[in-house]
Design an enzyme around this catalytic site. Structure first.
Site: not given
Ligand code: F6R
Length: 618
Positions: A2, A27, A76, A102-103, A491, A495, A498, A514, A613
């Site tokens: 949010c 956000r 969000w 927000n929260g 990772e 990616k 996501e 396995h 984010k």
């Molecule tokens: C993936 C991504 C998330 C963040 C996770 C932690 O691309 O961005 O998995 O890595 O939400 O976020 P931070 O690093 O801000 O604590």
């Protein structure tokens, strides 16, 4: 999670709030709304969807009337599905008060029932509407000002919040409060105007002066007056510190790229160089990091290092486990912050906790830090966002200096986190003589080459795009890597999941036999990191096993490799470096690959569905 954007002052509020929301859309982006106070009435517009949808419905709307006070929200969803009614802002029962939040208010149900008993009717399913009506109820009952009502109400709620509240019967002030979710106040010249936002990006072109509220603080913002800050729980006054913002407008714009993600992928050579700046002194055979030097004894005498993080940052933590144990021979454990905080972990004051977070606001990581501190551990932060909650909550730490990362899928944050963590591993390894001088110096010289090598590597974009075109319709993908590159496989898979919504799994290459090998057939592409040195021969065997089952192989190999080229369907070459440094390079093709697949599938690369984010809720 949010975004809040608000304005009170002498300018037209609508464009400021709307542009602010656009910058905060990373956000949350499932629904959005805006309230503009036109001097008499509060004009409200809300909609499911994005800020651009809100703009469409407000284009010829009353809301565009001249009004110098406004607040907006990009959501969000936590309580209630994303729809017009559940979008913020929310009015109180009488329609006099308005709030953006927000929260999460955890005890909202109990409060809601009490208010319903008193005759309140709720339009939405949100905890936020409950909160604003609670504030109204307290204001009436105590016959007090808005600030006091907010304070009394907040003392009865359990949860996390950043809120902005306005009372149309007292239209010269806005009240904001924070517990667990960030909020910044931009202070205009001579206090003639104020900007309120979840981060400073919405007001960067108007003022460089910002107050960041700390947890459990609230502020009364009045035109022409200095911002008054006090504690929510015990009423004590706080002298607000006005910080000078370093951010500039260019950093938060797309700069000619189609997406923030692509821009951020291409920014990596510069971002890594910025992370090195003043730290990596290869010509002096030195790494300068005062945050490590100042705590060197602590690090060298630690029983173990525990790394806590979430998502991509957790993957960077896994790379660090391999690096620190290999280079400095200090035991390392890596934990999901969300598990660590609830599993009653054994932590002592001889443990060091490293918390990694791009945003510095992740709720689980923040809670895990508080837990570790309460058990006496020394907590070191690796954050990107300067002044963020995690940066402030940790005992010491290092910024990654990646610059603002706006694309929801993390790219430059990951490589710069690995950069900082590699510097730490090298520094500790040198300090406790686990690394010889020659090995240390060699690493520094190879590290220094990395930004140029990344720059070089980015030229493979078209080649990666052609591979993306072949596999864009796959429904499942496997990502394999070993050693330092096992976390890169995780990772890579994250990616792809996501932003393209294709199911992908990351595995250590040898684990494949396995279980995951059962999935292999001609429709299942496997992306495998098979760089020289490391466990090359073993990975080549794994590739053979996949080929023997008609699987498709896309391999990341070291420049000049011929062996894998012969058996793989596609190869992507990375420049030669030390095996321990390869994650900084092998990551890049995976980022580009996910990007191109998502674009080809017509997905919203920068704002993938269901994600946000900065995850400031549990
Ligand atoms: C993936 C991504 C998330 C963040 C996770 C932690 O691309 O961005 O998995 O890595 O939400 O976020 P931070 O690093 O801000 O604590």
């Amino acid at each position: 999670m949010c975004g809040i954007s608000a304005y009170i002052g002498f300018r037209e509020a609508y464009p400021i709030v709307i542009n602010g929301l656009k910058r905060l859309e990373y956000r949350g982006y499932d629904s959005t709304g805006i309230m503009i106070f036109d001097g008499e009435e509060m004009q409200l517009s809300k909609t499911k969807g994005k800020v651009s949808d809100l703009e469409l419905i407000t284009d010829n709307d009353e809301v565009r009337k001249k009004g110098n006070i406004g607040m907006g929200h990009t959501r969000w969803a936590t309580h209630g599905v994303p729809n017009d009614v559940n979008s913020h802002p929310h009015f109180s029962q009488s329609g006099d008060l308005v709030i953006v939040h927000n929260g999460i208010i955890e005890n909202y149900d109990t409060i809601k029932k009490e208010l319903i008993n008193r005759g309140y009717i709720f339009k939405s399913d949100t905890d936020t509407e409950v909160l604003v009506s609670l504030i109204e109820e307290v204001k009436k009952r105590e016959n007090c000002k808005l600030g006091q009502a907010v304070q009394l109400a907040l003392n009865t709620v359990i949860g996390a919040y950043a809120i902005t509240v306005f009372d149309r019967t007292k239209p010269d002030e806005i009240v904001v409060a924070r517990l667990g979710s960030p909020i910044a106040i931009g202070v205009g010249e001579d206090n003639k105007e104020f900007f309120i936002a979840s981060d400073a990006s919405p007001f960067i072109e108007y003022t460089k002066n910002a107050i960041y509220l700390e947890d459990e603080e609230m502020a009364i913002i009045k035109i022409g007056k200095k911002v008054k800050v006090h504690k929510i729980h015990d009423d004590s006054k706080v002298d607000p510190i006005i910080q000078k913002l370093q951010m500039n407008l260019e950093q938060i714009e797309k700069g000619g790229y189609d997406h923030f993600m692509l821009k951020e992928i291409h920014e990596q050579p510069k971002a890594i160089t910025d992370t090195f700046r003043g730290r990596l002194l290869a010509d002096k055979n030195m790494i300068k990091m005062s945050s490590i030097d100042d705590n060197l004894d602590r690090f060298l005498n630690a029983n173990r290092i525990i790394i806590i993080a979430c998502g991509t940052s957790w993957h960077a933590g896994l790379v660090a486990e391999y690096l620190i144990e290999d280079m400095a021979r200090i035991p390392v454990e890596v934990e999901y912050a969300s598990e660590f905080r609830y599993r009653n972990p054994i932590i002592t004051d001889k443990d060091i906790v490293i918390a990694i977070s791009q945003s510095g606001e992740t709720a689980d990581t923040l809670a895990a830090i508080k837990l570790a501190k309460s058990k006496g551990a020394f907590v070191y932060g690796v954050c990107n966002v300067v002044g963020s909650s995690i940066a402030r909550e940790t005992h010491s730490g290092a910024y990654t200096h990646a610059g603002p990362e706006i694309g929801v899928a993390s790219t430059k944050a990951f490589t710069t986190q690995i950069t900082v963590l590699t510097l730490i591993a090298l520094k500790l390894g040198k300090a406790n003589n686990s690394l010889t001088d020659d090995a240390f110096n060699n690493y520094l010289h190879k590290m220094q080459l990395i930004p140029k090598q990344v720059q070089e590597l980015l030229k493979i974009d078209e080649h990666v795009k052609s591979i993306a075109a072949v596999y864009k319709d796959a429904t499942n993908c496997l990502y394999l890597g070993r050693g330092f590159n096992f976390p890169v496989a995780l990772e890579g898979a994250l990616k792809l999941k996501e932003i393209s919504y294709i199911h992908a799994e990351g595995y250590p290459a040898a684990e494949m036999k396995h279980g995951p090998i059962a999935l292999i057939d001609e429709n299942m592409p496997t992306f495998v990191i098979a760089t020289k040195k490391g466990h090359y021969e073993k990975v080549v065997s794994n590739i053979q096993e996949i080929k023997a089952r008609s699987g498709k192989i896309i391999a990341i190999v070291t420049k000049g490799d011929t062996q894998v080229r012969e058996i793989a369907d596609h190869v992507i070459e990375i420049p030669e470096t030390e095996e321990a440094l390869t994650p900084l390079l092998t990551t890049i093709p995976f980022q580009l690959l996910s990007y191109h697949i998502a674009v080809m599938l017509g997905k919203n690369v920068d704002q993938p569905r269901n994600l946000a984010k900065s995850v400031t809720v549990e």
